[in-house]
Write an enzyme that holds these catalytic residues in place. Structure first.
Site, PDB file in Angstrom:
ATOM      1  N   THR A  93       0.868  -1.172   0.000  1.00 29.39           N
ATOM      2  CA  THR A  93       0.000   0.000   0.000  1.00 29.39           C
ATOM      3  C   THR A  93       0.908   1.225   0.000  1.00 29.39           C
ATOM      4  O   THR A  93       1.654   1.440   0.969  1.00 29.39           O
ATOM      5  CB  THR A  93      -0.907   0.018   1.241  1.00 29.39           C
ATOM      6  OG1 THR A  93      -1.612  -1.221   1.304  1.00 29.39           O
ATOM      7  CG2 THR A  93      -1.895   1.165   1.184  1.00 29.39           C
ATOM      8  N   LYS A 168      -8.062   1.866  -2.960  1.00 23.89           N
ATOM      9  CA  LYS A 168      -7.700   1.390  -1.613  1.00 23.89           C
ATOM     10  C   LYS A 168      -7.782   2.548  -0.610  1.00 23.89           C
ATOM     11  O   LYS A 168      -8.332   2.413   0.486  1.00 23.89           O
ATOM     12  CB  LYS A 168      -6.287   0.799  -1.667  1.00 23.89           C
ATOM     13  CG  LYS A 168      -5.659   0.503  -0.335  1.00 23.89           C
ATOM     14  CD  LYS A 168      -5.720  -0.934   0.049  1.00 23.89           C
ATOM     15  CE  LYS A 168      -5.191  -1.116   1.462  1.00 23.89           C
ATOM     16  NZ  LYS A 168      -5.476  -2.394   2.025  1.00 23.89           N
ATOM     17  N   LYS A 243      -1.658   4.625   8.625  1.00 19.20           N
ATOM     18  CA  LYS A 243      -0.843   4.729   7.400  1.00 19.20           C
ATOM     19  C   LYS A 243      -1.742   4.983   6.181  1.00 19.20           C
ATOM     20  O   LYS A 243      -1.488   5.881   5.374  1.00 19.20           O
ATOM     21  CB  LYS A 243      -0.046   3.427   7.207  1.00 19.20           C
ATOM     22  CG  LYS A 243       0.678   3.366   5.882  1.00 19.20           C
ATOM     23  CD  LYS A 243       1.208   1.982   5.552  1.00 19.20           C
ATOM     24  CE  LYS A 243       1.639   1.951   4.078  1.00 19.20           C
ATOM     25  NZ  LYS A 243       2.120   0.676   3.639  1.00 19.20           N
TER      26      LYS A 243
HETATM   27  P1  NAD Z   1       5.646  -6.370   7.187  1.00 17.32           P
HETATM   28  O1  NAD Z   1       6.382  -5.266   7.841  1.00 17.32           O
HETATM   29  O2  NAD Z   1       5.260  -7.570   7.960  1.00 17.32           O
HETATM   30  O3  NAD Z   1       6.463  -6.881   5.901  1.00 17.32           O
HETATM   31  C1  NAD Z   1       7.267  -6.069   5.099  1.00 17.32           C
HETATM   32  C2  NAD Z   1       8.575  -6.820   4.892  1.00 17.32           C
HETATM   33  O4  NAD Z   1       9.423  -6.045   4.047  1.00 17.32           O
HETATM   34  C3  NAD Z   1       9.353  -7.029   6.200  1.00 17.32           C
HETATM   35  O5  NAD Z   1       9.598  -8.417   6.404  1.00 17.32           O
HETATM   36  C4  NAD Z   1      10.648  -6.237   5.991  1.00 17.32           C
HETATM   37  O6  NAD Z   1      11.767  -6.837   6.601  1.00 17.32           O
HETATM   38  C5  NAD Z   1      10.749  -6.262   4.486  1.00 17.32           C
HETATM   39  N1  NAD Z   1      11.632  -5.234   3.935  1.00 17.32           N
HETATM   40  C6  NAD Z   1      11.761  -3.945   4.322  1.00 17.32           C
HETATM   41  N2  NAD Z   1      12.668  -3.317   3.555  1.00 17.32           N
HETATM   42  C7  NAD Z   1      13.104  -4.244   2.643  1.00 17.32           C
HETATM   43  C8  NAD Z   1      14.035  -4.198   1.577  1.00 17.32           C
HETATM   44  N3  NAD Z   1      14.710  -3.078   1.276  1.00 17.32           N
HETATM   45  N4  NAD Z   1      14.246  -5.324   0.867  1.00 17.32           N
HETATM   46  C9  NAD Z   1      13.583  -6.478   1.168  1.00 17.32           C
HETATM   47  N5  NAD Z   1      12.690  -6.566   2.172  1.00 17.32           N
HETATM   48  C10 NAD Z   1      12.449  -5.461   2.901  1.00 17.32           C
HETATM   49  O7  NAD Z   1       4.360  -5.679   6.524  1.00 17.32           O
HETATM   50  P2  NAD Z   1       3.064  -6.432   5.948  1.00 17.32           P
HETATM   51  O8  NAD Z   1       2.006  -6.421   6.983  1.00 17.32           O
HETATM   52  O9  NAD Z   1       3.481  -7.697   5.304  1.00 17.32           O
HETATM   53  O10 NAD Z   1       2.610  -5.371   4.847  1.00 17.32           O
HETATM   54  C11 NAD Z   1       3.211  -5.296   3.574  1.00 17.32           C
HETATM   55  C12 NAD Z   1       2.414  -4.285   2.754  1.00 17.32           C
HETATM   56  O11 NAD Z   1       1.056  -4.725   2.645  1.00 17.32           O
HETATM   57  C13 NAD Z   1       2.379  -2.896   3.388  1.00 17.32           C
HETATM   58  O12 NAD Z   1       2.498  -1.924   2.373  1.00 17.32           O
HETATM   59  C14 NAD Z   1       1.016  -2.858   4.071  1.00 17.32           C
HETATM   60  O13 NAD Z   1       0.507  -1.546   4.180  1.00 17.32           O
HETATM   61  C15 NAD Z   1       0.182  -3.698   3.117  1.00 17.32           C
HETATM   62  N6  NAD Z   1      -0.984  -4.329   3.735  1.00 17.32           N
HETATM   63  C16 NAD Z   1      -0.877  -4.961   4.939  1.00 17.32           C
HETATM   64  C17 NAD Z   1      -2.019  -5.549   5.494  1.00 17.32           C
HETATM   65  C18 NAD Z   1      -1.948  -6.274   6.818  1.00 17.32           C
HETATM   66  O14 NAD Z   1      -3.001  -6.617   7.358  1.00 17.32           O
HETATM   67  N7  NAD Z   1      -0.777  -6.551   7.353  1.00 17.32           N
HETATM   68  C19 NAD Z   1      -3.243  -5.495   4.823  1.00 17.32           C
HETATM   69  C20 NAD Z   1      -3.307  -4.871   3.584  1.00 17.32           C
HETATM   70  C21 NAD Z   1      -2.172  -4.279   3.047  1.00 17.32           C
END
Ligand code: NAD
Length: 296
Positions: A93, A168, A243
């Site tokens: 997102t 979204k 966010k």
């Molecule tokens: P998260 O923080 O669990 O996962 C993100 C991952 O990216 C982490 O494991 C982190 O170590 C990794 N990362 C960060 N920088 C990096 C880099 N330079 N190279 C490689 N990996 C890197 O977050 P999430 O909950 O999995 O969310 C991911 C996306 O999905 C976000 O944009 C969030 O807004 C969106 N989202 C999340 C949810 C939810 O319920 N968690 C729902 C809808 C959308």
């Protein structure tokens, strides 16, 4: 079967990458956190040393990262190391403006780009029941569709680049306002002597109904599986809602759109997160409504 790179193996990306492996695809993944790498490796993802290494030879590149700055940083590094044409699908997102900038940059480098943010949370990612809202060119959506169908139950092409992020942001702004006004109405009802069950039975069948009530009721005992039944363990964490509201407010500013209620919701969630409640489900905002009244 496709060769897929998956960058960002966190709460959402980890289970999505695992589902692609399960469907028979070759998935090379990368995450900066060792724990995320180990978890993904256990589900059959081949772990690469860098994002660039994961992408070498891949037809599709998925990103699921915390914010637009990181997606831009990762894609910049990949495009300069491996400029061959492929399809980039960003599941993160991020802002509409960032998604459109990335699409232009990726297209200029000769590859396709889709913004494909998701709804459905961690449970949906694990179960393969996410909803995707996709912005980009129809032929790229057609190429991505068989993979997105592994990950989710609904895939909606919303138009041009950035439109997935646009819908979204709009949806989550509506949801935040609904959850707050529902909390206000339920606390008001309680203080007028109304039982929460009576409130639920009437409003969930009346014009005041919403997902915020019928699925995510903020009072325990009304809806099976609502976060209120487990002390507001998420669900959808308040910090993630904040966010998304900030992205909506940025889009409103960019387009000179009056979003008065959205702005109030963003302020309320900012205060709630500042108070240390960012890890609770966003329906816990009802605690804030109760506390405000008690202060009077
Ligand atoms: P998260 O923080 O669990 O996962 C993100 C991952 O990216 C982490 O494991 C982190 O170590 C990794 N990362 C960060 N920088 C990096 C880099 N330079 N190279 C490689 N990996 C890197 O977050 P999430 O909950 O999995 O969310 C991911 C996306 O999905 C976000 O944009 C969030 O807004 C969106 N989202 C999340 C949810 C939810 O319920 N968690 C729902 C809808 C959308």
């Amino acid at each position: 079967m496709s060769e897929i790179a998956f960058i960002g193996l966190g709460n959402m990306g980890g289970p999505m990458a695992a589902n692609l492996v399960e469907a028979g695809h070759t998935v090379r993944g990368f995450d900066v956190v060792k724990e995320a790498q180990d978890k993904a490796a256990a589900s059959g993802v081949e772990i690469a040393a860098t994002a660039e290494d994961a992408v070498a030879g891949a037809e599709f590149v998925f990103t699921s990262l915390p914010n637009g700055a990181l997606v831009t940083q990762v894609l910049d590094a990949i495009l300069s190391a491996h400029p061959e044409p492929r399809l980039y699908i960003d599941l993160s997102t991020i802002s509409v403006a960032e998604a459109r900038e990335l699409a232009t940059k990726v297209n200029q480098a000769g590859s396709g780009f889709l913004d494909a943010p998701v709804s459905g949370g961690i449970a949906g990612a694990a179960a393969g029941t996410l909803a995707f809202m996709v912005g980009g060119e129809a032929e790229d959506v057609a190429k991505a569709r068989p993979l997105l169908e592994v990950l989710g139950k609904s895939i909606t092409h919303c138009g041009d680049h950035g439109n997935g992020q646009a819908v979204k942001a709009c949806n989550n702004m509506i949801l935040a306002v609904h959850q707050i006004v529902l909390a206000e109405a339920m606390v008001l009802g309680e203080r007028l002597g109304l039982q929460p069950q009576a409130f639920f039975d009437v409003v969930s069948n009346a014009t005041g109904n919403s997902w915020a009530l019928s699925v995510n009721a903020p009072v325990p005992g009304l809806v099976e599986n609502s976060p209120a039944n487990r002390d507001f363990a998420p669900g959808f964490a308040a910090a993630l809602m904040l966010k998304d509201l900030r992205l909506a407010m940025q889009a409103a500013e960019d387009t000179s759109t009056a979003t008065v209620l959205g702005a109030i919701a963003a302020e309320q969630y900012a205060a709630f997160v500042d108070e240390g409640h960012g890890g609770l489900d966003f329906s816990a905002i009802i605690n804030d409504v109760r506390a405000k009244k008690e202060k009077k």
